[in-house]
Every structure is written in structure tokens, then in C-alpha cells.
Design an enzyme around this catalytic site. Structure first.
Site, PDB file in Angstrom:
ATOM      1  CB  VAL A 286      23.347  -3.639  22.625  1.00 35.38           C
ATOM      2  CG1 VAL A 286      23.611  -2.526  21.626  1.00 35.38           C
ATOM      3  CG2 VAL A 286      22.712  -3.082  23.881  1.00 35.38           C
ATOM      4  CB  ILE A 289      18.267  -5.519  19.181  1.00 35.24           C
ATOM      5  CG1 ILE A 289      17.831  -6.632  20.149  1.00 35.24           C
ATOM      6  CG2 ILE A 289      17.060  -4.729  18.702  1.00 35.24           C
ATOM      7  CD1 ILE A 289      17.361  -6.123  21.471  1.00 35.24           C
ATOM      8  CG  ASP A 333     -13.849   2.960 -11.554  1.00 38.54           C
ATOM      9  OD1 ASP A 333     -14.782   2.155 -11.591  1.00 38.54           O
ATOM     10  OD2 ASP A 333     -13.971   4.164 -11.802  1.00 38.54           O
ATOM     11  CG  ASP A 612     -12.292   8.114 -11.014  1.00 33.97           C
ATOM     12  OD1 ASP A 612     -13.084   7.203 -10.696  1.00 33.97           O
ATOM     13  OD2 ASP A 612     -12.327   8.692 -12.112  1.00 33.97           O
ATOM     14  CG  ASP A 616     -13.433   3.387  -7.383  1.00 35.72           C
ATOM     15  OD1 ASP A 616     -14.024   2.343  -7.711  1.00 35.72           O
ATOM     16  OD2 ASP A 616     -13.162   4.299  -8.176  1.00 35.72           O
ATOM     17  CG  ASN A 706      24.956  -2.046  16.277  1.00 35.05           C
ATOM     18  OD1 ASN A 706      25.599  -2.739  15.499  1.00 35.05           O
ATOM     19  ND2 ASN A 706      24.467  -2.521  17.405  1.00 35.05           N
TER      20      ASN A 706
END
Length: 877
Positions: A286, A289, A333, A612, A616, A706
Site C-alpha cells: 500500500v 502504490i 488547415d 474545420d 480534416d 496517503n
């Protein structure tokens, strides 16, 4: 069969249809069964349950679940109700994590849905000799359809008849000007979509003229359907942050299991009861992690998303924030993204011999040119309630009308003062349009069109000078129209080109362009300063694209501009060798765009694609992050993108990059803080087990630290303001680890420091109190408060005192709440559930002293790193 390269007769024969009668309903039903409905197929979506279960594939989550299950079994064996608290707490954390993942990961497969919504809902079709309106989904190849201005094209079709037809195809080809269509046009077999002038395409719109056409493709077989296939064929790539966190989880899991194994063996050798030593091993797992890390990173990203919404950027997928911050290439574009997507008159030439910019005062001759051009135009410009111009009709005409408006000449007023008597509409054969107006009591014929055509119809004018100006305007990517006129005594009996469009007096030229957005140039400059390469990808012509790119600063000295045909001639190896030198790609197809994006990705770059149009969408999806325009953007582009700009402002991308970089920096602070504290917990438990075969902290105590002391300050660290110099730094390389630039060393140093402080407080507490519980209580208090002090240290890589130490009010509040929650466990009956003891007052003062040790220690460490970095930069310089 390529219907666009075949004759009309061959197409009709191949499709077995009659242009005067259309298909019979019986034949339509048969073809519907064969080809299916005229709809785009939808990809099967995952259920919420599937998405929820997928959250448990994470290595960190699996280890936590295993720890919870084993703890639960232990609790059952011992039949101790208190022991159920720990596994239930672990399970609660995991479930909350999974639920948050389901809520936030909402991208799914919306691209096809958006494309589907773009399909034309109705069509005018000829069946059994009768024209009728039908649902567009019922169209089949061979149907005869009618089109007119304002219609959406319901399916791909080959023109049979056309009259002055123009189709708006910018969403499909990138062209800012409607494409002129002609049923009689002969098209080569290898022609691209933008050059198939005898065909119209599903999802596009008719802006001018009328037509009759035969449907050649429906549903997924249309050009739009092919794009949908490209979308479905593209796999979604993980963002760099996802990859790093996934890798981090695996490493932490391995470290945790190895440490647990060592502790378990040491315990067995020391003849500690197996059940007890197993619980100690679980407590170490524990500790190893950072179970809150995925959720906390998600929350930090969410905070960034909220900031970006206020700055006109909507994020569709949280990890995309970090990816945008690390973008090293932006493929954009042109039409509607870098430009206004609106033709604008910028130059005018008259017989006075001067070329005027239409940005200031103009002479009387130019005003006459604009007035005549407006009178000979059918396009109109109106204004909405907010005063925004609404252009209706052909963009080249509306640009003239709008320019006249800017100089006080309203179209309606001109038409009222100089009424039109007759019109010869524009057609692609003549390339001219003519109107006859009454001006000051005289009948004036006004003709506008291409200079090359119009000069042959004129009898008066300086054509040599006009040609020079025309060529110069064209070389600067301007679209040029010429205007001429003549006076007639009476209207001819027959209004034809021969009777009206000859013997003209040349009046002048007007040059127009789809201009760059005013803010785009500054945005491109900031991108370059930030080490980001801007690349223009467009369906427009290379000359036009290059001119715009040069003006914006995208195309610089030594850069290349190539066409889609030139790109097609390159293999991937040749493209990879040239891609870093190419800044402009013109006349490209959707497949070209994906190749460009992937070529950059093979170079290890993080690629952002902006756009747009529907064209695309595949590249938006293939890129590391896709960015769509919110106002002019199609639903297809928005559905495929990770981010949408609500103001269509290119400069918003720069702000989004800045925010992304700031958010990534905050995530580094959060990860460094969490892992440093967790390493401290590992060192504490592991070393104590090796030396004394006893754990200074129990599993529940570690988990409480934690959850309470890590999570709240970590979230607050994620709300730190963006550093001022963030856009003067180069993008981080794609393969750069999250622990680069000294963060890894810092994590290890603070972990060792936390471990040493905790072990010291444990032994001192045990000695002073005379009990194991007393030692654990002092170690619990020390480790918890030490982490709160460290949260302030992690605010910046610079000294905490170089700015206001308490400038982050959220962190101040988080640490206050965490302190109260720690006190709640220390000083209330809850301490019994956590197996803590009540200590004498002086021992709490000792714990408080231990807690502040990280402050001077980290200030010294930061000073050391600062000196080291300065020397490194000096040597590099």
C-alpha cells in the site's frame, strides 16, 4: 468505374437508368437491398459497464484490489470487526477511481455520428417519370436528382445538365471559393476530388445555378463515406502522460512485490507469525502504490480544462491537455483556421494607372469601379442584430459588395438609384456576367469577369499596364476580376453575349483574397518562440497557400511548399527525409494529411492538427491531439477532435499550449510530491523490518496518510498558476521522462529524508512512551505533517521564499483541512480504530520539530540544482 472520367451516356448505361423517367420504385427497392441505405455506418459503442470494467486493467488498481481481497480474507480468519475497515477503505478508493475514469473518458466514437448528421436529409428525385421529395437515406445509385442554389448534395453524383453551377466544397476539399461545375467538362481518370468538375459530392452545398445529375455513390461509398472509413480505420493513440503513468504503475508494482517478498522472507526467518508478517507486507505494498495518483492527475487536468473553457478552448478528453502542452508541430488547415474563410477585396486598379489598397481613402475612379462592380453582382451582404456581416451568394461578388459598403455605397441604394434593366448570368464558358443599368439617365452595360477574357471584348484601355497589374496580383495569390462598361442607346432585341459583351471600355481590376486572421500572425510567431513548428496543410492552390504562409511567417527562407501530387510521388522514406523542411502542403487529400501527421510522429514529434472541415477529420483523429474550430467547424471535425476552439481564433491555440505546458508542470509537481512521500513510507517500513522486524506504521495508518495528507495538498498543487516563462522553453521531447531535469533525484532525496525522519521519530517515540503504539503514533504524526510541509516546498523549482510562500490559497486551505483530519485521528476516539496512543504534550512538540526539517533541507537542495543548471547552461552556451 470512375464515373467522372466517363461520358454521360456511358454512366447512364452503366447505372441502367433513364434520365427522363428515372428509376421505378420497384427498382429502387431492389437497389436498396443491394447497396443499403444512403447513410454512414455507425461504429458500435462501448457500454458504460464495459468502460467501468476497463478501468481495472491498470496495474496499480489490480495490486490494490489484490491487497483488499487478502486483507478481507485475513479479517474473516481473525473474526475481528476492526480489520474490515482497511479492505473496505481500499475498495472504496478503487471504485471511486473507476467511476471518475468512466465519467472523464467520454470521447467514445463520436466522429462517425457527427459525419452522419451532416448528410442531407431530403432530396428532389425523379422516379417513375415524376419529380418528388424523398428522404435522402432512400437514394440509390442510378437515381436522377435535381439540384439548385441552397440545396445540400444528398449523394455523390455525375452531372447530366448544369447551368452556371457552383458547389461549396470547402469542407471536403479545403477550397475557400465555390467550385465551378460543368456537366460537359472532361475530367482525367487520376483527377483529385477538387478537380472533378463534372461531379458533385455528398454533404456539400450548391451556392449558384441549377443542375440535373445521376447518383453514382451512396452511404459509405461516397467521398464523405470514404473519410468515415478512414476514421474508423484509425486507432486512437495514447497521450504521452497516459503512457508514462501506465509504465510508472508497472514499475511501482514490481518494486512493491519485490519489497513485499523480502519483508515476508525476513519476517518468516525472524519467526514472526505468518499472518502478521503478511499484513506487514500488505502495508508495504500500500505504501509503494500511490493509489490516488490517477484520480489526482485527472482532477488536475479537470482544473486545467475549466481554465481553458474560460479562454475559449473546450477539451473533449482530459489527457489531451497535457499533449497539447508538449506539442512540437501544429499542422493547420488554411481555410477558416489561419484565414477568415471569407473573400475580401484588398486591391483595386483603375485607368488612372494607380493600384490602391482598399484599407484607406480611395480616389473617385476606384469608387466608380466598386459601384459598377456591385451593380453587376447578385450577391448580397446583410447585417445581423450584433452588426456582423452576413454574406449571401458568390463570395467573389459579396467581397465587392462589402467593399462598396465600407465606402458608403450600399447595394440596395445603388440598385434603387441605378435600376437594373437586364442581366446575362455568369457561366463557365463565357467566364463573364453582365448587367444593364440606368445610370444618370443613360443605359450602361456593365461586364465583369476574368481579365484574359474581358480584354478581348474591350476597345479602349491600357491593356499592357492592366496585364502587368493582373499578373502581379495573381502572383500574390489574389483572385482578380476585371470590370468594363459601355453606353447603349437601346437594349438589343436579343440579349446575347455578342450584342452586349463587345465594344467595351476597360474600367479596372479588383483583387481579392481569403485574408489571414489578424491574430494568426502573432500566434505563429509565439509558436516559433516556443519551439513549435507550424505547418500549413490545405486543399487550396500552392501559390495561394504559399502567399498566405509567407505573410503569416509559416513559410520561411529555405522552407518548401509542395502539392499533394508531389507528396503522392514520395514514398515514406523520402517523405521522412524531407518532412522537417516542408512548411506548406497544397491540393492535398485526406489520405495525404494522415501521411503528413504520421511522418512527423515517426520523427518522435508530438503532433497537433487543427482544422474545420470534414476533410480534416481523419488527420485530427490520427494526430496526438486534434483541434477543431467551433464556429466554422463541421460536426465531423468536432467529433474527431480532442479540443474545440469556440471563437475559431488561432491565437487561442497558443493560449491552450501555454495552459497545457503549465498543467504538465503542475502534474510533475504532483507526481514528485506523491512519489517522494510514498518512497518515504517504503523506506520507513522496509528498513525498520530489516533492522528490528517490526513496522513503524500499519496499513490503515499509511492509507490514511496517503488519502488525507497526500490527496488534498496534491490537488492544490495542481492549481498553481502557470509560470511566466513557460512559452520561452522548447517543447519537451516525446520520449522525455516525467522525472527529467532533476525531479527523479529530488524524489529519491525527499523519500530518503522522510524515511530517516519517520524512523527516528518512531524509535524516539517508542523509547519515551515505553510502548510500540507510542512509537507508531509519533511516527504517524511526523510523517503526516512532514508531507504537508513538503507540499509547500514543491510549489516551485525555485526557493519557496522567492515569492509569497502562502500565495496558493487553495494549498493553504488543503493543508489546514489535512492538519485537522490528522488531529481528528490523533486526539479523538478514532485513534483506537487506527491503533494510536495519546502522548504527553512534549512528544507532540518533538513531532512538530521533525515535521519542519524538510524546509531547510529542500532549500539547500534547490540551491544546489540551481547552481548546477546555471553551469550547464553556461557550458552549452
Amino acid at each position: 468505374m470512375n464515373y467522372y472520367s466517363e461520358s454521360k451516356e456511358s454512366v447512364l448505361k452503366a447505372l441502367e437508368t433513364d434520365p427522363s423517367q428515372g428509376l421505378s420504385q420497384e427498382e429502387v427497392n431492389r437497389r436498396l437491398e443491394k447497396y443499403g441505405e444512403n447513410k454512414l455506418k455507425e461504429k458500435k459503442k462501448k457500454t458504460n459497464l464495459q468502460r467501468f470494467l476497463e478501468q481495472f486493467k491498470d496495474v496499480m488498481i489490480l495490486i490494490l484490489l489484490a491487497a483488499a481481497a487478502i486483507s478481507f480474507v485475513v479479517a474473516c480468519v481473525e473474526k475481528n470487526p476492526k480489520e474490515f475497515f482497511e479492505p473496505l477503505l481500499i475498495l472504496l478508493i478503487v471504485v471511486l477511481n473507476a467511476l471518475m475514469g468512466v465519467i472523464q473518458e467520454n470521447k467514445a466514437e463520436k466522429a462517425l455520428d457527427a459525419l452522419k448528421n451532416m448528410s442531407a436529409p431530403h432530396a428532389r428525385v425523379l422516379r417513375d417519370g415524376t419529380e418528388k421529395f424523398v428522404n435522402a437515406a432512400e437514394l440509390v445509385p442510378g437515381d436522377i436528382i435535381a439540384l439548385e442554389a441552397g440545396d445540400f448534395v444528398p449523394a455523390d453524383a455525375r452531372l447530366l445538365k448544369s447551368s452556371s453551377l457552383k458547389s461549396e466544397e470547402s469542407a471536403l476539399t479545403g477550397e475557400s471559393v465555390p467550385s465551378e461545375k460543368d456537366a460537359e467538362n472532361e475530367v482525367k481518370e487520376n483527377a483529385g476530388v477538387g478537380d472533378r468538375l463534372n461531379s458533385v459530392f455528398s454533404g456539400c452545398s450548391i451556392t449558384y445555378g441549377t443542375a440535373k445529375a445521376v447518383v453514382t455513390a451512396t452511404g459509405m461509398d461516397t467521398e464523405m463515406g470514404k473519410i468515415a472509413n478512414l476514421l474508423s480505420g484509425e486507432t486512437e493513440t495514447q497521450t504521452p502522460l497516459q503512457q508514462k503513468l501506465s509504465s510508472l504503475g508497472k514499475y511501482l508494482g514490481i518494486v512493491a512485490l519485490l519489497a513485499c517478498a523480502v519483508v515476508f522472507v525476513v519476517g518468516l526467518v525472524a519467526k514472526i507469525p505468518p499472518l502478521e508478517i503478511f499484513m506487514t507486507a500488505v502495508s508495504l505494498a500500500v505504501s509503494a502504490i500511490p493509489e490516488g495518483l490517477p484520480a489526482i492527475v485527472t482532477i488536475v487536468l479537470s482544473i486545467g480544462v475549466q481554465r481553458m473553457v474560460k479562454k475559449n478552448a473546450i477539451i473533449r478528453r482530459l489527457p489531451a491537455v497535457e499533449t497539447l502542452g508538449s506539442a512540437s508541430v501544429i499542422c493547420s488547415d488554411k481555410t477558416g483556421t489561419l484565414t477568415m474563410n471569407r473573400m475580401t477585396l484588398v486591391k483595386a486598379y483603375t485607368e488612372t494607372g494607380s493600384v490602391e489598397d482598399l484599407s484607406g481613402d480611395i480616389c473617385k475612379a476606384t469608387k466608380k469601379l466598386l459601384a459598377y462592380g456591385t451593380l453587376c453582382s447578385d450577391g448580397t451582404v446583410s447585417f445581423d442584430e450584433n452588426g456582423n456581416a452576413v454574406h449571401l451568394g458568390d463570395p467573389t461578388e459579396t467581397s465587392i459588395v462589402f467593399a462598396a459598403h465600407n465606402y458608403g455605397m450600399e447595394k440596395d441604394a445603388l440598385n434603387a438609384s441605378y435600376p437594373r434593366l437586364a442581366t446575362l448570368p455568369f457561366d463557365s464558358d463565357r467566364k463573364l456576367m453582365t448587367s444593364v443599368n440606368v445610370i444618370d439617365g443613360k443605359k450602361i452595360v456593365i461586364v465583369k469577369g476574368a481579365f484574359d477574357v474581358l480584354q478581348n471584348r474591350c476597345v479602349k484601355g491600357d491593356f499592357e499596364k492592366a496585364r502587368e497589374v493582373n499578373d502581379e496580383m495573381s502572383s500574390n495569390a489574389l483572385r482578380v476580376l476585371a470590370v468594363a462598361y459601355k453606353e447603349v442607346d437601346e437594349l438589343p432585341a436579343e440579349l446575347t453575349s455578342e450584342t452586349l459583351e463587345n465594344g467595351l471600355i476597360f474600367l479596372g481590376l479588383v483583387g481579392m483574397i481569403d485574408p489571414p486572421r489578424p491574430e494568426a500572425k502573432a500566434a505563429v510567431k509565439v509558436c516559433r518562440e516556443a519551439g513549435i513548428k507550424p505547418v500549413m496543410i490545405t486543399g487550396d492552390h500552392v501559390v495561394t497557400a504559399s502567399a498566405i504562409a509567407k505573410e503569416l511567417g509559416i513559410l520561411q527562407e529555405g522552407d518548401l511548399a509542395i502539392t499533394g501530387a508531389e507528396l503522392d510521388a514520395m514514398n515514406d522514406t523520402e517523405l521522412d527525409a524531407q518532412v522537417q523542411n516542408i512548411s506548406v502542403y497544397a491540393r492535398v487529400s485526406p489520405e495525404n494529411k494522415i501521411r503528413i501527421v504520421k511522418a512527423w510522429q515517426r520523427k518522435g514529434q508530438v503532433v497537433s492538427m487543427t482544422g474545420d472541415g470534414v476533410n480534416d477529420a481523419p488527420a485530427l483523429k490520427a494526430a496526438d491531439i486534434g483541434c477543431a474550430m467551433g464556429i466554422t467547424g463541421t460536426d465531423g471535425a468536432k467529433g474527431a477532435a480532442d479540443m474545440t476552439l469556440t471563437d475559431d481564433n488561432f491565437s487561442t491555440i497558443v493560449e491552450a499550449v501555454r495552459e497545457g505546458r503549465g498543467i504538465y508542470a503542475n502534474i510533475r509537481k504532483v507526481v514528485g510530491f506523491l512519489l517522494g512521500t510514498n518512497i518515504g513510507e517504503i523506506v520507513t517500513v522496509f528498513v525498520a523490518m530489516l533492522l528490528w522486524q517490526v513496522s513503524p506504521l500499519l496499513s490503515m495508518q499509511l492509507l490514511w496518510i496517503n488519502l488525507v495528507t497526500d490527496s488534498l495538498p496534491a490537488i492544490a498543487l495542481g492549481m498553481e498558476p502557470v509560470e511566466k516563462d513557460v512559452m520561452s522553453q522548447k517543447p519537451k521531447p516525446k520520449n522525455e521522462g516525467i522525472f527529467a531535469h532533476g525531479l527523479g533525484i529530488q524524489v529519491i532525496v525527499q523519500g530518503l529524508m522522510f524515511g530517516a525522519i519517520s524512523i527516528a521519530s518512531f524509535k524516539i517515540g517508542e523509547a519515551l512512551s515505553g510502548s510500540l503504539e507510542g512509537g507508531r503514533t509519533l511516527a504517524f504524526m511526523t510523517l503526516a505533517l512532514t508531507q504537508l510541509v513538503q507540499a509547500f516546498n514543491m510549489r516551485s523549482e525555485h526557493s519557496l521564499f522567492s515569492s509569497n510562500p502562502f500565495g496558493n490559497r487553495t494549498l493553504n486551505g488543503a493543508c489546514l483541512i489535512s492538519t485537522l483530519l490528522v488531529a481528528l485521528v490523533l486526539f479523538t476516539p478514532l485513534r483506537f480504530a487506527f491503533e494510536l496512543a495519546l502522548l504527553p504534550w512534549y512528544m507532540y512538540l518533538i513531532g512538530l520539530g521533525f515535521a519542519f526539517i524538510p524546509l531547510p533541507a529542500m532549500e539547500i537542495f534547490k540551491l544546489f540544482l540551481l547552481i548546477k543548471n546555471k553551469r550547464k547552461n553556461k557550458n552549452n552556451g
